[in-house]
Write an enzyme that holds these catalytic residues in place. Structure first.
Site, mmCIF file in Angstrom:
data_model
loop_
_atom_site.group_PDB
_atom_site.id
_atom_site.type_symbol
_atom_site.label_atom_id
_atom_site.label_comp_id
_atom_site.label_asym_id
_atom_site.label_seq_id
_atom_site.Cartn_x
_atom_site.Cartn_y
_atom_site.Cartn_z
ATOM 1 N N THR A 14 34.983 43.548 33.745
ATOM 2 C CA THR A 14 34.961 42.118 33.442
ATOM 3 C C THR A 14 36.026 41.729 32.417
ATOM 4 O O THR A 14 36.542 42.563 31.681
ATOM 5 C CB THR A 14 33.569 41.697 32.925
ATOM 6 N N ASP A 15 36.308 40.431 32.378
ATOM 7 C CA ASP A 15 37.288 39.903 31.429
ATOM 8 C C ASP A 15 36.567 39.208 30.273
ATOM 9 O O ASP A 15 35.343 39.296 30.148
ATOM 10 C CB ASP A 15 38.273 38.968 32.136
ATOM 11 N N ALA A 16 37.310 38.489 29.455
ATOM 12 C CA ALA A 16 36.744 37.832 28.281
ATOM 13 C C ALA A 16 35.701 36.773 28.648
ATOM 14 O O ALA A 16 34.820 36.472 27.847
ATOM 15 C CB ALA A 16 37.854 37.199 27.448
ATOM 16 N N GLY A 18 33.536 37.219 30.977
ATOM 17 C CA GLY A 18 32.355 37.908 31.493
ATOM 18 C C GLY A 18 32.283 37.988 33.007
ATOM 19 O O GLY A 18 31.238 38.310 33.559
ATOM 20 N N ILE A 19 33.405 37.692 33.664
ATOM 21 C CA ILE A 19 33.453 37.797 35.122
ATOM 22 C C ILE A 19 34.426 38.913 35.517
ATOM 23 O O ILE A 19 35.245 39.339 34.708
ATOM 24 C CB ILE A 19 33.845 36.456 35.792
#
Length: 135
Positions: A14-16, A18-19
């Site tokens: 995930t990225d910053a 949250g996906i």
């Protein structure tokens, strides 16, 4: 080939926000293609060692429809769209398990290349026959 491979989303995917980070969908697709070859009886290290070939990505496209999030269970599918003597095009989609929502629609072009020269080489007949029979 109508292949389906399960993937769980980990924090590292995930990225910053949250996906799932967009490029990780291609990693999921790669895993599914590797497992598809394995199910057909071909390990990638054996193909390299015994046949002197590797399959490389020639093109990749993705259309992102909805986000996957941490801990989601996904299905990554693969379907052979076309094949030639040296390559194939595979449609690959990512769905969330449970609601079966399409999250990412992709297409990947693969080419068989000689490990020494990295020039296109015909897919060995034993492999091509299994691919054709899996259609």
């Amino acid at each position: 080939m109508n292949y389906r491979f399960p993937v769980r989303v980990y924090y590292e995917d995930t990225d910053a926000a949250g996906i799932v980070y967009y490029a990780n969908y291609f990693r999921f697709m790669e895993r599914a293609r590797t497992e598809w070859l394995r199910d057909l009886g071909f390990e990638q290290d054996v193909l390299r060692r015994e046949y002197g070939i590797v399959f490389v990505v020639r093109s990749a496209a993705a259309d992102y429809r909805a986000p996957a999030r941490f801990n989601d269970l996904l299905w990554v599918t693969g379907e052979l769209v076309q094949h030639s003597r040296t390559g194939m095009t595979i449609a690959q989609n990512v769905y969330r398990q449970g609601d079966n929502e399409l999250l990412c629609k992709g297409e990947v072009g693969i080419v068989c290349v000689d490990i020494e020269s990295f020039r296109p080489r015909p897919i060995p007949s034993a492999i091509l026959e299994k691919i054709k029979n899996a259609e």
